[in-house]
Design a protein around this motif. Structure first.
Motif, PDB file in Angstrom:
ATOM      1  N   VAL A  88       8.028  27.833  47.189  1.00 52.38           N
ATOM      2  CA  VAL A  88       8.072  28.887  48.210  1.00 52.38           C
ATOM      3  C   VAL A  88       8.062  30.266  47.559  1.00 52.38           C
ATOM      4  N   PHE A  89       8.915  30.440  46.533  1.00 52.06           N
ATOM      5  CA  PHE A  89       8.969  31.745  45.891  1.00 52.06           C
ATOM      6  C   PHE A  89       7.758  31.989  45.009  1.00 52.06           C
ATOM      7  N   GLY A  90       7.064  30.907  44.610  1.00 52.33           N
ATOM      8  CA  GLY A  90       5.792  31.081  43.929  1.00 52.33           C
ATOM      9  C   GLY A  90       4.774  31.736  44.843  1.00 52.33           C
ATOM     10  N   VAL A  91       4.752  31.319  46.103  1.00 56.37           N
ATOM     11  CA  VAL A  91       3.857  31.922  47.089  1.00 56.37           C
ATOM     12  C   VAL A  91       4.159  33.409  47.238  1.00 56.37           C
ATOM     13  N   ILE A  92       5.439  33.732  47.436  1.00 53.04           N
ATOM     14  CA  ILE A  92       5.846  35.132  47.636  1.00 53.04           C
ATOM     15  C   ILE A  92       5.563  35.959  46.394  1.00 53.04           C
ATOM     16  N   THR A  93       5.878  35.403  45.216  1.00 57.05           N
ATOM     17  CA  THR A  93       5.713  36.147  43.965  1.00 57.05           C
ATOM     18  C   THR A  93       4.256  36.472  43.704  1.00 57.05           C
ATOM     19  N   ASN A  94       3.355  35.525  43.934  1.00 52.49           N
ATOM     20  CA  ASN A  94       1.944  35.796  43.715  1.00 52.49           C
ATOM     21  C   ASN A  94       1.422  36.860  44.660  1.00 52.49           C
ATOM     22  N   LEU A  95       1.916  36.832  45.886  1.00 55.16           N
ATOM     23  CA  LEU A  95       1.460  37.811  46.870  1.00 55.16           C
ATOM     24  C   LEU A  95       1.929  39.210  46.505  1.00 55.16           C
ATOM     25  N   VAL A  96       3.187  39.335  46.089  1.00 55.58           N
ATOM     26  CA  VAL A  96       3.770  40.636  45.766  1.00 55.58           C
ATOM     27  C   VAL A  96       3.555  41.002  44.293  1.00 55.58           C
ATOM     28  N   GLY A  97       3.484  39.957  43.429  1.00 56.21           N
ATOM     29  CA  GLY A  97       3.404  40.210  41.997  1.00 56.21           C
ATOM     30  C   GLY A  97       2.161  40.951  41.571  1.00 56.21           C
ATOM     31  N   GLY A  98       1.024  40.672  42.225  1.00 52.98           N
ATOM     32  CA  GLY A  98      -0.198  41.397  41.896  1.00 52.98           C
ATOM     33  C   GLY A  98      -0.061  42.885  42.165  1.00 52.98           C
ATOM     34  N   TRP A  99       0.608  43.215  43.260  1.00 50.88           N
ATOM     35  CA  TRP A  99       0.857  44.625  43.597  1.00 50.88           C
ATOM     36  C   TRP A  99       1.790  45.259  42.559  1.00 50.88           C
ATOM     37  N   LEU A 100       2.836  44.521  42.160  1.00 50.83           N
ATOM     38  CA  LEU A 100       3.752  45.034  41.139  1.00 50.83           C
ATOM     39  C   LEU A 100       3.031  45.242  39.807  1.00 50.83           C
ATOM     40  N   GLY A 101       2.144  44.278  39.450  1.00 47.49           N
ATOM     41  CA  GLY A 101       1.400  44.398  38.205  1.00 47.49           C
ATOM     42  C   GLY A 101       0.521  45.635  38.185  1.00 47.49           C
ATOM     43  N   ALA A 102      -0.091  45.939  39.340  1.00 46.28           N
ATOM     44  CA  ALA A 102      -0.955  47.117  39.416  1.00 46.28           C
ATOM     45  C   ALA A 102      -0.150  48.410  39.319  1.00 46.28           C
ATOM     46  N   ARG A 103       1.087  48.398  39.783  1.00 48.12           N
ATOM     47  CA  ARG A 103       1.912  49.606  39.781  1.00 48.12           C
ATOM     48  C   ARG A 103       2.738  49.758  38.500  1.00 48.12           C
ATOM     49  N   LEU A 104       3.288  48.650  37.996  1.00 48.06           N
ATOM     50  CA  LEU A 104       4.199  48.724  36.843  1.00 48.06           C
ATOM     51  C   LEU A 104       3.500  48.461  35.516  1.00 48.06           C
ATOM     52  N   GLY A 105       2.400  47.720  35.548  1.00 45.67           N
ATOM     53  CA  GLY A 105       1.749  47.307  34.311  1.00 45.67           C
ATOM     54  C   GLY A 105       1.943  45.828  34.078  1.00 45.67           C
ATOM     55  N   LEU A 106       0.888  45.146  33.634  1.00 42.38           N
ATOM     56  CA  LEU A 106       0.948  43.704  33.450  1.00 42.38           C
ATOM     57  C   LEU A 106       1.862  43.305  32.304  1.00 42.38           C
ATOM     58  N   ASN A 107       1.985  44.202  31.300  1.00 44.73           N
ATOM     59  CA  ASN A 107       2.919  43.905  30.206  1.00 44.73           C
ATOM     60  C   ASN A 107       4.353  43.854  30.723  1.00 44.73           C
ATOM     61  N   THR A 108       4.679  44.741  31.659  1.00 45.55           N
ATOM     62  CA  THR A 108       6.029  44.776  32.228  1.00 45.55           C
ATOM     63  C   THR A 108       6.313  43.535  33.061  1.00 45.55           C
ATOM     64  N   THR A 109       5.367  43.149  33.947  1.00 40.90           N
ATOM     65  CA  THR A 109       5.604  41.988  34.803  1.00 40.90           C
ATOM     66  C   THR A 109       5.671  40.696  33.982  1.00 40.90           C
ATOM     67  N   MET A 110       4.920  40.625  32.877  1.00 37.45           N
ATOM     68  CA  MET A 110       4.982  39.439  32.021  1.00 37.45           C
ATOM     69  C   MET A 110       6.364  39.302  31.382  1.00 37.45           C
ATOM     70  N   ASN A 111       6.911  40.407  30.894  1.00 35.11           N
ATOM     71  CA  ASN A 111       8.237  40.364  30.280  1.00 35.11           C
ATOM     72  C   ASN A 111       9.341  40.113  31.305  1.00 35.11           C
ATOM     73  N   ILE A 112       9.165  40.640  32.507  1.00 33.54           N
ATOM     74  CA  ILE A 112      10.138  40.360  33.576  1.00 33.54           C
ATOM     75  C   ILE A 112      10.158  38.866  33.874  1.00 33.54           C
ATOM     76  N   GLY A 113       8.981  38.234  33.870  1.00 37.27           N
ATOM     77  CA  GLY A 113       8.903  36.794  34.099  1.00 37.27           C
ATOM     78  C   GLY A 113       9.694  36.009  33.065  1.00 37.27           C
ATOM     79  N   LEU A 114       9.561  36.386  31.800  1.00 40.63           N
ATOM     80  CA  LEU A 114      10.331  35.715  30.746  1.00 40.63           C
ATOM     81  C   LEU A 114      11.831  35.886  30.953  1.00 40.63           C
ATOM     82  N   ALA A 115      12.245  37.100  31.302  1.00 39.14           N
ATOM     83  CA  ALA A 115      13.675  37.373  31.494  1.00 39.14           C
ATOM     84  C   ALA A 115      14.246  36.542  32.648  1.00 39.14           C
ATOM     85  N   ILE A 116      13.498  36.422  33.735  1.00 40.98           N
ATOM     86  CA  ILE A 116      13.981  35.646  34.885  1.00 40.98           C
ATOM     87  C   ILE A 116      14.092  34.166  34.529  1.00 40.98           C
TER      88      ILE A 116
END
Length: 404
Positions: A58-86
């Motif tokens: 379920v959260f995979g669905v939500i994350t993919n929908l919102v994560g692309g927007w976050l990647g465009a705003r924050l940077g893909l390097n940032t979202t990749m590292n956030i994924g590791l931390a979580i």
């Protein structure tokens, strides 16, 4: 990276992204096998085991929908590292004593793991579009195939690792070992992953997260049924069937799934050669239709053998190995097409939307895997898989007339 002074900066970053993705995938595969086998060992029913992964999907669905927007705003390097931390937090939650390991607690930990996995995957797949020169489609297909194939091969190693660690160390120590390893990877990623894989210049609005491209919408719908067709037998039904009906040991189940996913990953990496893309003919929508039909036929034959109880064990194992090889080509074609169809300035949002559909397919497949197997058995799961693959092929027919 100082060991490779002659490599271009783009290739160095590709190697960092790939290494990051590899390490995450290894932990993700091991954790999935650990949870399935450990909680089956504790006496959980197939349906309850499926429910443990409900929030993950379920959260995979939500994350993919919102994560692309976050990647465009924050940077893909940032979202990749956030994924590791979580993911590190999710693993930490599973170190509590067994009496506190309730269904709700594990579901929350799996929810975090699902968020982490899809942030990491979206970031890795999107990053390639920005690292490959424009109009180099054959290079793009090759890089996507290598990233995706090697990731899935390592996921197979993770399945084997999960079964082995559960047998050798027990659940708690196995999770602890993975946690320490992932912490080391996270620190390396913080130091090596640069802003080359960065945010879009124009910050997209949140309302733009839904794709307006017919080709991406069509490919996303096909992807939903493709992955639903796999997970309806893969996630819960088959591991429990091998343990409960065929009497396999945990390490045997882990070895089978490891072999399946490693072979699947190797075939994905070779997809440009198998499909003839190395000669300059890159995949089209009709390629996705043809390969989905081949997979539907294979699955239908396996289903017929299981229903008729005709050499069930050998045909099931051999047939699902063949399924894995053909599924790998389907997946690799899809992974290339989504990156190819995406616009460079909005690649993370297009890829995020597409993998939202992928996660929805996994969610549907996961729930059905537990419910249908518990009520009707493995053959019914395979029948549903066959139907889903036929739908994926029919949906893919629309790709021929859509824009690339």
């Amino acid at each position: 990276m100082a060991l490779f002074p002659n490599l271009s900066s783009e290739l160095k970053q590709y190697l960092v992204v790939t290494g990051n993705y590899w390490a995450f995938t290894l932990s993700d595969g091991a954790l999935r096998m650990l949870v399935v086998l450990y909680f089956h060992q504790l006496g959980f029913s197939p349906l309850k085991i499926a429910m443990l992964f409900l929030f993950y999907e379920v959260f995979g669905v939500i994350t993919n929908l919102v994560g692309g927007w976050l990647g465009a705003r924050l940077g893909l390097n940032t979202t990749m590292n956030i994924g590791l931390a979580i993911q590190i937090v999710a693993l930490s939650m599973l170190l509590v004593p067994t009496p506190f390991m309730t269904v709700a607690w594990v579901m929350i930990a799996q929810a975090l793991s699902g968020i982490a996995k899809d942030l990491n995957k979206m970031s890795a797949k999107s990053a390639i579009k920005n690292l490959v020169p424009a109009n180099a489609e054959s290079v793009l297909f090759k890089w996507v195939a290598i990233l995706t194939g090697s990731k899935n091969a390592l996921k197979g190693v993770g399945f084997f690792l999960g079964g082995f660690l559960l047998t050798a160390l027990g659940f708690h120590d196995a999770v602890l070992a993975m946690l320490v390893g992932l912490c080391v990877v996270f620190l390396c990623s913080l130091m090596l992953l640069k802003s080359t894989v960065d945010a879009a210049a124009a910050k997209p609005r949140f309302s733009e997260i839904f794709s307006k491209s017919q080709s991406i919408n069509t490919l996303s719908a096909a992807r939903l049924f493709l992955f639903g067709a796999r997970d309806v037998w893969f996630v819960v039904a088959l591991p429990v069937y091998l343990t409960q009906t065929l009497g396999w040991q945990h390490w045997s189940v882990g070895t089978f799934f490891a072999s399946w996913v490693i072979g699947y990953g190797l075939i994905q990496s070779l997809a440009p050669i198998i499909t003839g893309a190395t000669s300059g003919d890159t995949p089209t929508g009709s390629s996705a239709t043809r390969w989905a039909l081949v997979l539907a036929i294979i699955t239908g034959l396996i289903t017929a053998a299981v229903y008729s109880d005709y050499h069930t064990s050998s045909i099931l194992v051999g047939g699902l190995m063949l399924f894995g090889a053909v599924f790998a080509i389907n997946s690799s074609l899809h992974s290339y097409l989504i990156v190819s169809y995406s616009q460079a300035e909005n690649v993370s949002m297009d890829v995020g939307f597409y993998y939202m559909a992928n996660a929805m397919g996994r969610l549907i497949g996961t729930v059905l895997s537990g419910v249908v197997f518990q009520l009707f058995g493995l053959a019914a799961c395979l029948l549903i898989s066959s139907v889903f693959l036929c739908i994926a092929a029919l949906v893919s027919l629309r790709l021929d007339g859509s824009e690339a």
